[in-house]
Scaffold this motif. Structure first.
Motif, PDB file in Angstrom:
ATOM      1  N   LEU A 137       0.836  -1.203   0.000  1.00 30.19           N
ATOM      2  CA  LEU A 137       0.000   0.000   0.000  1.00 30.19           C
ATOM      3  C   LEU A 137       0.872   1.255   0.000  1.00 30.19           C
ATOM      4  N   SER A 138       0.638   2.107  -0.967  1.00 27.80           N
ATOM      5  CA  SER A 138       1.327   3.403  -0.971  1.00 27.80           C
ATOM      6  C   SER A 138       0.509   4.408  -1.769  1.00 27.80           C
ATOM      7  N   ILE A 139       0.567   5.638  -1.304  1.00 25.47           N
ATOM      8  CA  ILE A 139      -0.100   6.755  -1.985  1.00 25.47           C
ATOM      9  C   ILE A 139       0.949   7.843  -2.170  1.00 25.47           C
ATOM     10  N   ARG A 140       1.115   8.273  -3.413  1.00 23.41           N
ATOM     11  CA  ARG A 140       2.116   9.306  -3.682  1.00 23.41           C
ATOM     12  C   ARG A 140       1.498  10.373  -4.585  1.00 23.41           C
ATOM     13  N   ARG A 141       1.678  11.619  -4.184  1.00 21.43           N
ATOM     14  CA  ARG A 141       1.115  12.689  -4.994  1.00 21.43           C
ATOM     15  C   ARG A 141       1.948  12.891  -6.250  1.00 21.43           C
ATOM     16  N   TYR A 142       1.259  12.990  -7.377  1.00 18.23           N
ATOM     17  CA  TYR A 142       1.931  13.291  -8.629  1.00 18.23           C
ATOM     18  C   TYR A 142       2.203  14.789  -8.717  1.00 18.23           C
ATOM     19  N   SER A 143       3.326  15.142  -9.333  1.00 17.71           N
ATOM     20  CA  SER A 143       3.477  16.541  -9.748  1.00 17.71           C
ATOM     21  C   SER A 143       2.429  16.786 -10.834  1.00 17.71           C
ATOM     22  N   ALA A 197      -5.160  19.784 -23.969  1.00 19.43           N
ATOM     23  CA  ALA A 197      -5.298  21.029 -23.199  1.00 19.43           C
ATOM     24  C   ALA A 197      -6.304  20.846 -22.061  1.00 19.43           C
ATOM     25  N   ARG A 198      -7.408  20.166 -22.326  1.00 20.36           N
ATOM     26  CA  ARG A 198      -8.399  19.933 -21.259  1.00 20.36           C
ATOM     27  C   ARG A 198      -7.812  19.059 -20.156  1.00 20.36           C
ATOM     28  N   MET A 199      -7.051  18.065 -20.550  1.00 20.51           N
ATOM     29  CA  MET A 199      -6.436  17.194 -19.556  1.00 20.51           C
ATOM     30  C   MET A 199      -5.366  17.937 -18.762  1.00 20.51           C
ATOM     31  N   ALA A 200      -4.658  18.847 -19.419  1.00 20.71           N
ATOM     32  CA  ALA A 200      -3.650  19.646 -18.716  1.00 20.71           C
ATOM     33  C   ALA A 200      -4.323  20.525 -17.661  1.00 20.71           C
ATOM     34  N   ASP A 201      -5.449  21.113 -18.015  1.00 16.93           N
ATOM     35  CA  ASP A 201      -6.194  21.919 -17.029  1.00 16.93           C
ATOM     36  C   ASP A 201      -6.597  21.057 -15.841  1.00 16.93           C
ATOM     37  N   LEU A 202      -7.099  19.871 -16.133  1.00 15.22           N
ATOM     38  CA  LEU A 202      -7.533  18.974 -15.051  1.00 15.22           C
ATOM     39  C   LEU A 202      -6.358  18.618 -14.141  1.00 15.22           C
ATOM     40  N   SER A 203      -5.210  18.345 -14.727  1.00 13.06           N
ATOM     41  CA  SER A 203      -4.053  17.939 -13.915  1.00 13.06           C
ATOM     42  C   SER A 203      -3.541  19.081 -13.058  1.00 13.06           C
ATOM     43  N   GLN A 204      -3.837  20.309 -13.451  1.00 15.92           N
ATOM     44  CA  GLN A 204      -3.439  21.456 -12.630  1.00 15.92           C
ATOM     45  C   GLN A 204      -4.466  21.758 -11.546  1.00 15.92           C
ATOM     46  N   ASP A 205      -5.712  21.462 -11.816  1.00 14.22           N
ATOM     47  CA  ASP A 205      -6.786  21.876 -10.907  1.00 14.22           C
ATOM     48  C   ASP A 205      -7.131  20.836  -9.848  1.00 14.22           C
ATOM     49  N   ILE A 206      -6.833  19.581 -10.112  1.00 10.76           N
ATOM     50  CA  ILE A 206      -7.241  18.497  -9.212  1.00 10.76           C
ATOM     51  C   ILE A 206      -6.007  17.730  -8.714  1.00 10.76           C
ATOM     52  N   GLU A 207      -5.971  17.460  -7.424  1.00  8.22           N
ATOM     53  CA  GLU A 207      -4.862  16.674  -6.872  1.00  8.22           C
ATOM     54  C   GLU A 207      -4.922  15.247  -7.442  1.00  8.22           C
ATOM     55  N   CYS A 208      -3.772  14.786  -7.911  1.00  9.53           N
ATOM     56  CA  CYS A 208      -3.716  13.430  -8.461  1.00  9.53           C
ATOM     57  C   CYS A 208      -2.655  12.620  -7.721  1.00  9.53           C
ATOM     58  N   TYR A 209      -2.972  11.379  -7.482  1.00 11.15           N
ATOM     59  CA  TYR A 209      -2.088  10.497  -6.724  1.00 11.15           C
ATOM     60  C   TYR A 209      -1.921   9.167  -7.452  1.00 11.15           C
ATOM     61  N   SER A 210      -0.749   8.568  -7.234  1.00 12.52           N
ATOM     62  CA  SER A 210      -0.613   7.165  -7.632  1.00 12.52           C
ATOM     63  C   SER A 210      -1.014   6.328  -6.420  1.00 12.52           C
ATOM     64  N   LEU A 211      -1.739   5.264  -6.678  1.00 12.91           N
ATOM     65  CA  LEU A 211      -2.197   4.384  -5.602  1.00 12.91           C
ATOM     66  C   LEU A 211      -1.780   2.955  -5.919  1.00 12.91           C
ATOM     67  N   ASP A 212      -0.961   2.406  -5.043  1.00 14.54           N
ATOM     68  CA  ASP A 212      -0.599   0.994  -5.156  1.00 14.54           C
ATOM     69  C   ASP A 212      -1.166   0.253  -3.957  1.00 14.54           C
ATOM     70  N   PHE A 213      -1.596  -0.953  -4.189  1.00 16.19           N
ATOM     71  CA  PHE A 213      -2.000  -1.809  -3.073  1.00 16.19           C
ATOM     72  C   PHE A 213      -2.069  -3.254  -3.563  1.00 16.19           C
ATOM     73  N   THR A 214      -1.889  -4.141  -2.609  1.00 19.29           N
ATOM     74  CA  THR A 214      -1.967  -5.558  -2.926  1.00 19.29           C
ATOM     75  C   THR A 214      -3.425  -5.917  -3.197  1.00 19.29           C
ATOM     76  N   ARG A 215      -3.656  -6.574  -4.319  1.00 21.83           N
ATOM     77  CA  ARG A 215      -5.042  -6.927  -4.665  1.00 21.83           C
ATOM     78  C   ARG A 215      -5.446  -8.163  -3.883  1.00 21.83           C
ATOM     79  N   ASP A 216      -5.696  -7.897  -2.610  1.00 22.82           N
ATOM     80  CA  ASP A 216      -6.128  -8.935  -1.677  1.00 22.82           C
ATOM     81  C   ASP A 216      -7.344  -8.329  -0.981  1.00 22.82           C
ATOM     82  N   TYR A 217      -8.484  -9.031  -1.046  1.00 18.88           N
ATOM     83  CA  TYR A 217      -9.711  -8.439  -0.491  1.00 18.88           C
ATOM     84  C   TYR A 217      -9.533  -8.021   0.965  1.00 18.88           C
ATOM     85  N   ALA A 218      -8.722  -8.764   1.706  1.00 16.06           N
ATOM     86  CA  ALA A 218      -8.524  -8.442   3.122  1.00 16.06           C
ATOM     87  C   ALA A 218      -7.826  -7.096   3.309  1.00 16.06           C
ATOM     88  N   GLU A 219      -7.187  -6.613   2.245  1.00 10.70           N
ATOM     89  CA  GLU A 219      -6.477  -5.332   2.314  1.00 10.70           C
ATOM     90  C   GLU A 219      -7.410  -4.132   2.147  1.00 10.70           C
TER      91      GLU A 219
END
Lengths: 292, 93
Positions: free
Chosen positions: A221-227, A255-277
């Motif tokens: 499990l890890s969460i990292r904010r993208y630039s 251009a629309r996607m660039a606006d979105l990436s500037q306006d909204i916080e984006c993160y990478s999310l990793d986690f083990t695909r185990d239902y118990a997680e």
């Protein structure tokens, strides 16, 4: 935009070479894009064909669908909602992404603020719907299971609610709803309608955060904010593009996607695909959303 | 590559300033590239019209506080990288 569904027909070899393909991480073709008379033909191998005729007025596409003989019409209808509509939405200047979303109530620290939505982007079979279902069962209503439809309004990206059902593979359905959950076909996704235990958000809410699900299903499990720059390149592969050869439209979409990436916080999310997680994943996301 | 060489940007590249940097997307390869502030300014100038590298040096010298020798060396290095990635091309005209 409506789908005109014709009787099933076999997927004969097409006379044209595809100008684009969607290929799964495992390497199999999920969709082929062909130029056709007055429009496009999109083939989902073994599932359905869609003929899209360019509209005269620029917006109202004619879409004709044919299920493959080995599939029922429900598959074609799902593809129309989860692929064809967002493809055409982006083609006509909209902002559609492949992902699920739930309400999170994380608009700043003010408890009276309008609740926000969090979106999960990822590849097919990446865990988006299971994660959304897990959130919904724990009290965070879901807005969509496969298509993020964003509309810019008064400085907010309003995330539109889509169909009030989750489409889950048998293992996820059984985990979320119990071992006795009826399964129609173990190899196909099951439709699970929203209800009192699976709440659905039926109104648009502002998008607060985007999480892009990693492809390593055994990662811790890890969460990292993208630039902002990283976010733009992370978001682009999750958009629906009809014509990769249409450069003016691609530029506008970028251009629309660039606006979105500037306006909204984006993160990478990793986690083990185990239902118990999943409880730990949900807690980490909500903590991150609330700035804990 | 020489300062008298003239370059133009590829039609296959879209660019956008994001968070103070310029992000390039090569539509033909799907690859992304990032440019810092000065690199972004050079891209902007090249996008307006083809430029000789010496013209770009002149412009950068007026806008940024850096010695001419450093500007020329950095610009030549950047232009080579951009050309190697086919993001810009020599303009014969």
């Amino acid at each position: 935009m409506e789908l005109k569904l014709e009787p099933p027909r076999s997927q004969e070899l097409l006379p044209t070479q595809p100008y684009d393909r969607w290929v799964s991480p495992e390497g199999y073709c999920q969709a082929e894009f062909h130029k056709a008379d007055a429009g496009f033909l999109i083939r989902f191998p073994g599932q359905a064909d869609f003929l899209i005729k360019e509209p005269q007025n620029g917006f109202d596409f004619d879409v004709i669908g044919w299920s493959a003989p080995e599939c029922d019409d429900k598959t074609a209808i799902n593809l129309f909602h989860n692929a064809i509509q967002p493809i055409l939405g982006n083609h006509t200047g909209g902002l559609f992404l492949h992902g699920s979303a739930v309400m999170a109530g994380c608009e700043g620290s003010d408890a009276e603020a309008v609740p926000g939505a969090i979106a999960f982007l990822g590849l097919s079979r990446g865990g988006k719907t299971t994660l959304a279902g897990s959130f919904a069962l724990s009290g965070n209503p879901f807005l969509t299971e496969d298509v993020i439809d964003l509309r810019l309004n008064d400085g907010h990206y309003l995330l539109q609610p889509k169909r009030s059902k989750l489409r889950l593979f048998a293992d996820s359905a059984r985990y979320l709803f119990g071992e006795n959950t009826p399964i129609e076909d173990a190899d196909m996704k099951q439709d699970v309608e929203a209800g009192s235990t699976l709440p659905f958000a039926d109104r648009a809410v502002p998008l607060q955060q985007i999480y892009v699900l990693g492809t390593d299903h055994s990662a811790p499990l890890s969460i990292r904010r993208y630039s902002m720059q990283e976010a733009l390149s992370a978001l682009m592969p999750h958009a629906f593009i009809l014509d990769v050869e249409d450069k003016p439209r691609l530029k506008a979409h970028f251009a629309r996607m660039a606006d979105l990436s500037q306006d909204i916080e984006c993160y990478s999310l990793d986690f083990t695909r185990d239902y118990a997680e999943l409880p730990r994943v949900r807690a980490a996301i909500l903590d991150n959303c609330q700035g804990v | 590559m020489q300062l008298s060489d003239r370059f133009t940007v590829s039609d296959d590249v879209v660019a956008r300033e994001v968070g103070g940097e310029t992000v390039l997307l090569d539509l033909s390869s799907g690859q992304y590239f990032g440019l810092d502030t000065i690199g972004g300014r050079i891209w902007e100038l090249l996008s307006e019209r083809p430029h000789h590298l010496s013209e770009l040096c002149d412009q950068i010298e007026t806008e940024f506080d850096a010695p001419r020798e450093r500007i020329e060396a950095d610009l030549m290095a950047l232009a080579k990288q951009l050309q190697d990635q086919e993001l810009i091309a020599a303009d014969a005209a």
